[in-house]
Design a protein around this motif. Structure first.
Motif, short mmCIF file in Angstrom:
data_model
loop_
_atom_site.label_atom_id
_atom_site.label_comp_id
_atom_site.label_asym_id
_atom_site.label_seq_id
_atom_site.Cartn_x
_atom_site.Cartn_y
_atom_site.Cartn_z
N PHE A 1 80.25 -36.62 77.67
CA PHE A 1 80.25 -36.20 76.27
C PHE A 1 81.41 -35.23 76.05
O PHE A 1 81.57 -34.27 76.80
CB PHE A 1 78.93 -35.52 75.91
N CYS B 1 73.22 -35.87 74.79
CA CYS B 1 73.48 -34.51 74.34
C CYS B 1 72.26 -34.03 73.57
O CYS B 1 71.40 -34.83 73.18
CB CYS B 1 74.74 -34.44 73.46
N ASP B 2 72.19 -32.74 73.33
CA ASP B 2 71.09 -32.15 72.55
C ASP B 2 69.72 -32.57 73.09
O ASP B 2 68.78 -32.80 72.33
CB ASP B 2 71.21 -32.54 71.07
N SER C 1 73.63 -35.79 66.18
CA SER C 1 72.86 -36.61 67.12
C SER C 1 71.84 -37.48 66.40
O SER C 1 71.27 -38.38 67.00
CB SER C 1 72.14 -35.72 68.13
N LYS D 1 80.77 -30.82 71.25
CA LYS D 1 79.51 -30.11 71.49
C LYS D 1 79.27 -29.06 70.40
O LYS D 1 80.14 -28.25 70.10
CB LYS D 1 79.53 -29.47 72.88
#
Length: 316
Positions: free
Chosen positions: A270, A204-205, A280, A275
């Motif tokens: 994820f 993610c990110d 992170s 989100k």
């Protein structure tokens, strides 16, 4: 006597174990044992007395209750980051802590307490013990932040021994009662035993699968910091307690599979609900702790998890 609130919880029970190892058994354990499974954390500990949190709160401001107390380790709190009853959280984490702190100041009793790295929110502004970095994003974090603010206002007005610790991602023995809130090391260990696979979130990110990073700190190191400040009452303030080094969830899973000598890693989607609100990256700025004089090195993930799994799988 030494008082440990949250004494049947994860860090509290490890603190009492360490006090016992020092030969200290004159301990008042304070907790709220609605979850009776926590008794497994304290069955091997030696204490002088137990009080339910409600009974303890009633006694906090009575005239002679703290006469024979030399230190309070305040670890008790509503630790749920999903609890949005703000009145409940502030009563348990803020008001209770204020009353306890003021009683300790009145009796010149050392007050060593658990804050939280959650005060840094999404971490966009860094992880220094500085107002510019602090932006809590849930009620639990806000309650911890606001108590830190209260402490900051009081510190110049008293010479009492007061130290607060912003714990990062703590893992280790006596956390099994936490269920879903237990560490990833705990869950990966169970997954390898039962399914031969450790399940990690996909990336993610902008990060690759399992490459989210956290500052994972072994509970024995957290306990050592607490006891060091008990021995050094001249050091006062609020401090980060992590390793100062971010490591990936892949590192954690690999350490678990290495210990077992088998297993693989599986990446799962994820979660949508995380989100935009998921950390992170976390990494404690350890400047303050080192400047205070605490020099001991912290265990990294590889050594810390090996030590943890030696204990955890022996206990199964």
């Amino acid at each position: 006597m030494i008082v440990v609130t949250g004494g049947a919880g994860f860090i509290g029970s490890n603190l009492i174990r360490a006090l016992n190892d020092r030969g200290e058994s004159n301990v008042l354990l304070v907790d709220h044992l609605v979850n009776g499974q926590k008794m497994h954390n304290i069955a091997d500990l030696d204490i002088a007395d137990y009080l339910d949190k409600a009974q303890f709160i009633e006694k906090i401001e009575t005239p002679h209750f703290f006469d024979k107390v030399r230190a309070v380790f305040h670890q008790g709190a509503c630790s749920s980051t999903t609890e949005w009853d703000g009145q409940y959280v502030m009563m348990n984490n803020y008001d209770y802590s204020k009353r306890l702190l003021n009683s300790c100041i009145t009796k010149n009793v050392a007050f060593i307490y658990a804050s939280s790295a959650s005060v840094y929110g999404n971490g966009k502004h860094g992880f220094r013990v500085d107002r510019s970095c602090e932006h809590p994003i849930n009620m639990y974090a806000y309650s911890k932040f606001q108590f830190d603010q209260y402490v900051r206002h009081l510190l110049p007005e008293t010479r009492s021994a007061i130290a607060g610790f912003r714990y990062f991602n703590v893992y280790g023995p006596r956390e099994q009662h936490k269920g879903e809130m237990s560490s990833t090391a705990f869950h990966f260990n169970r997954q390898i035993i039962e399914q031969k696979k450790a399940k990690l979130f996909e990336g993610c990110d902008g990060l690759a699968n399992g490459e989210q990073r956290r500052d994972f700190v072994y509970v024995d190191d957290v306990v050592d910091v607490n006891l060091w400040f008990l021995d050094h009452p001249e050091q006062r303030g609020i401090y980060n307690v992590g390793t100062g080094k971010a490591e990936t969830f892949n590192d954690v899973a690999q350490a678990v599979t290495d210990w077992h000598g088998e297993g693989s890693i599986e990446y799962i989607p994820f979660p949508e609900h995380l989100k935009g609100v998921y950390q992170s990256y976390t990494q404690a700025d350890m400047t303050g702790l080192r400047q205070a004089g605490y020099a001991k090195e912290f265990l990294g993930v590889k050594k810390g998890i090996a030590k943890y799994l030696d204990w955890l799988n022996r206990e199964q």
